[in-house]
Design a protein around this motif. Structure first.
Motif, PDB file in Angstrom:
ATOM      1  N   GLY A  84      29.794-107.172 -30.635  1.00  0.00           N
ATOM      2  CA  GLY A  84      29.240-107.010 -29.307  1.00  0.00           C
ATOM      3  C   GLY A  84      28.413-105.752 -29.147  1.00  0.00           C
ATOM      4  N   SER A  85      27.851-105.594 -27.944  1.00  0.00           N
ATOM      5  CA  SER A  85      26.964-104.474 -27.647  1.00  0.00           C
ATOM      6  C   SER A  85      27.108-104.081 -26.187  1.00  0.00           C
ATOM      7  CB  SER A  85      25.502-104.851 -27.923  1.00  0.00           C
ATOM      8  OG  SER A  85      25.313-105.291 -29.249  1.00  0.00           O
ATOM      9  N   LEU A  86      26.708-102.844 -25.901  1.00  0.00           N
ATOM     10  CA  LEU A  86      26.532-102.364 -24.541  1.00  0.00           C
ATOM     11  C   LEU A  86      25.039-102.223 -24.288  1.00  0.00           C
ATOM     12  CD1 LEU A  86      29.141 -99.519 -23.904  1.00  0.00           C
ATOM     13  CD2 LEU A  86      28.993-101.702 -22.730  1.00  0.00           C
ATOM     14  N   LEU A  87      24.552-102.738 -23.164  1.00  0.00           N
ATOM     15  CA  LEU A  87      23.141-102.637 -22.811  1.00  0.00           C
ATOM     16  C   LEU A  87      22.990-101.811 -21.548  1.00  0.00           C
ATOM     17  CD1 LEU A  87      23.037-104.969 -24.882  1.00  0.00           C
ATOM     18  CD2 LEU A  87      21.373-106.088 -23.413  1.00  0.00           C
ATOM     19  N   LEU A  88      22.001-100.917 -21.551  1.00  0.00           N
ATOM     20  CA  LEU A  88      21.747-100.074 -20.397  1.00  0.00           C
ATOM     21  C   LEU A  88      20.300-100.225 -19.953  1.00  0.00           C
ATOM     22  CD1 LEU A  88      24.313 -98.759 -21.759  1.00  0.00           C
ATOM     23  CD2 LEU A  88      23.554 -96.609 -20.762  1.00  0.00           C
ATOM     24  N   ASP A  89      20.109-100.191 -18.655  1.00  0.00           N
ATOM     25  CA  ASP A  89      18.786-100.139 -18.048  1.00  0.00           C
ATOM     26  C   ASP A  89      18.707 -98.797 -17.344  1.00  0.00           C
ATOM     27  OD1 ASP A  89      16.538-100.271 -16.473  1.00  0.00           O
ATOM     28  OD2 ASP A  89      16.960-102.261 -15.648  1.00  0.00           O
ATOM     29  N   MET A  90      18.124 -97.800 -18.035  1.00  0.00           N
ATOM     30  CA  MET A  90      18.095 -96.451 -17.499  1.00  0.00           C
ATOM     31  C   MET A  90      17.144 -96.334 -16.313  1.00  0.00           C
ATOM     32  SD  MET A  90      20.361 -95.270 -19.432  1.00  0.00           S
ATOM     33  CE  MET A  90      20.326 -93.626 -18.720  1.00  0.00           C
ATOM     34  N   ASP A  91      16.129 -97.175 -16.254  1.00  0.00           N
ATOM     35  CA  ASP A  91      15.170 -97.109 -15.148  1.00  0.00           C
ATOM     36  C   ASP A  91      15.803 -97.526 -13.828  1.00  0.00           C
ATOM     37  OD1 ASP A  91      13.201 -96.279 -16.916  1.00  0.00           O
ATOM     38  OD2 ASP A  91      12.553 -98.339 -17.336  1.00  0.00           O
ATOM     39  N   HIS A  92      16.695 -98.542 -13.882  1.00  0.00           N
ATOM     40  CA  HIS A  92      17.338 -99.027 -12.667  1.00  0.00           C
ATOM     41  C   HIS A  92      18.803 -98.601 -12.569  1.00  0.00           C
ATOM     42  CE1 HIS A  92      13.985-101.952 -13.354  1.00  0.00           C
ATOM     43  NE2 HIS A  92      13.830-101.779 -12.060  1.00  0.00           N
ATOM     44  N   GLN A  93      19.269 -97.801 -13.547  1.00  0.00           N
ATOM     45  CA  GLN A  93      20.660 -97.322 -13.592  1.00  0.00           C
ATOM     46  C   GLN A  93      21.647 -98.491 -13.529  1.00  0.00           C
ATOM     47  OE1 GLN A  93      20.423 -94.113 -10.402  1.00  0.00           O
ATOM     48  NE2 GLN A  93      21.464 -92.995 -12.036  1.00  0.00           N
ATOM     49  N   LEU A  94      21.511 -99.377 -14.509  1.00  0.00           N
ATOM     50  CA  LEU A  94      22.368-100.550 -14.595  1.00  0.00           C
ATOM     51  C   LEU A  94      23.016-100.631 -15.967  1.00  0.00           C
ATOM     52  CD1 LEU A  94      20.014-103.196 -12.918  1.00  0.00           C
ATOM     53  CD2 LEU A  94      21.963-102.032 -11.846  1.00  0.00           C
TER      54      LEU A  94
END
Length: 321
Positions: A84-94
């Motif tokens: 598995g993986s962790l995904l981050l959206d730093m632009d929208h802080q998600l």
């Protein structure tokens, strides 16, 4: 009403036809493919839900759609093959706990805290207003193992030299008198076993959540390992540094979502232990008999396993100079 009838059962949530085979179900009632595709729950949770509870879940999931639609991956941490993986959206802080587009997109308010662990001990941890990094004592642990590693490398080198000589002798002896039960062959040197433990067995990422359907997240990821033929504390430290730098980047990014204003604090949990040690971990090496140890390290020098500077330093240490 058999398997191949055209009269399909209807989904209790939306009224659409349901699959005849392998359908997800709540309280024994099959769900349609569209409703089943919205399931982003921990294993076993669906089985304990009532239909009313599942309807509440669907409402929560549908309300999350704008965040899912806006999610754009800017950072990913992979735990390993099929882990598995962790995904981050730093632009929208998600944050997304997985790579599938149907997974919940979590907001800063959904994330209470995180910890990144090294064999159960905190390496990085954060929550709103606090971000802490703990200094590792990996160098001290590797220094403790170095004498054993040096001795193993010497034995491994001697074994490989003896095996090479033996193979050369076998190639040159083609007469009928050579047999594998020949004493020269039978008394061959035993291959040394590598039984030195790795300083770190595993890392883990632990996230505590404040979300109606996700309360926690926990994943383990592997740690570096010694090369069993040519173990090296330098190579291990390089691999360890690369691994922990990746985990540090994950911690920094998680903290940017939880609380971008929090300042990182570096603490040394091992400082008190080191200050109370009157003698460094070199004491077991000092106890070695110089008449036995020096020839071993000279063999390592001749084999190119250690440098002349390392040999001289070891000689001075053994002789108490």
């Amino acid at each position: 009403m058999g398997l191949f009838t055209n009269n399909k059962k209807l989904c209790p949530i939306c009224g659409n036809p349901t699959p005849r085979l392998l359908a997800s179900a709540v309280e024994g009632q099959n769900l349609c493919k569209e409703c089943a595709a919205k399931i982003d729950l921990l294993d076993g949770v669906l089985n304990s839900m009532t239909l009313d509870e599942f309807r509440e879940y669907i409402n929560c999931y549908d309300a999350n759609k704008p965040l899912r639609d806006s999610f754009t991956e800017t950072y990913r941490y992979d735990f390993g093959f099929f882990k598995g993986s962790l995904l981050l959206d730093m632009d929208h802080q998600l944050l997304r706990l997985g790579v599938v587009d149907t997974a919940f997109a979590l907001e800063p308010s959904d994330i209470k805290s995180f910890r990144i662990l090294e064999d159960g001990e905190v390496l990085y941890e954060g929550e709103k207003g606090n971000f802490r990094s703990c200094k590792s004592d990996i160098k001290e642990r590797l220094n403790e193992l170095k004498p054993r590693i040096d001795e193993y490398r010497m034995l491994r080198h001697q074994y490989e030299m003896m095996e090479e000589m033996r193979r050369s002798m076998e190639d040159s002896r083609r007469d009928d008198n050579f047999r594998r039960d020949d004493p020269d062959y039978r008394d061959r040197m035993t291959e040394p076993d590598f039984n030195i433990p790795n300083p770190v067995e595993k890392f883990a990422v632990e996230i505590t959540l404040d979300h109606p359907y996700w309360k926690s997240f926990y994943k383990e990821t592997g740690a570096p390992k010694f090369d069993s033929n040519q173990p090296s504390t330098i190579d291990y430290l390089d691999d360890y540094t690369q691994k922990t730098e990746g985990l540090h980047a994950l911690a920094q990014n998680l903290m940017q979502i939880i609380d971008p204003q929090a300042q990182e604090q570096v603490i040394d949990p091992h400082a008190s232990t080191r200050s109370t040690q009157s003698a460094p971990q070199a004491a077991p090496v000092q106890a070695e008999d110089p008449t036995v140890a020096l020839p071993k390290y000279k063999a390592l020098l001749d084999a190119g396993v250690i440098t002349a500077e390392e040999f001289e330093a070891k000689k001075k240490q053994l002789l108490g100079l």
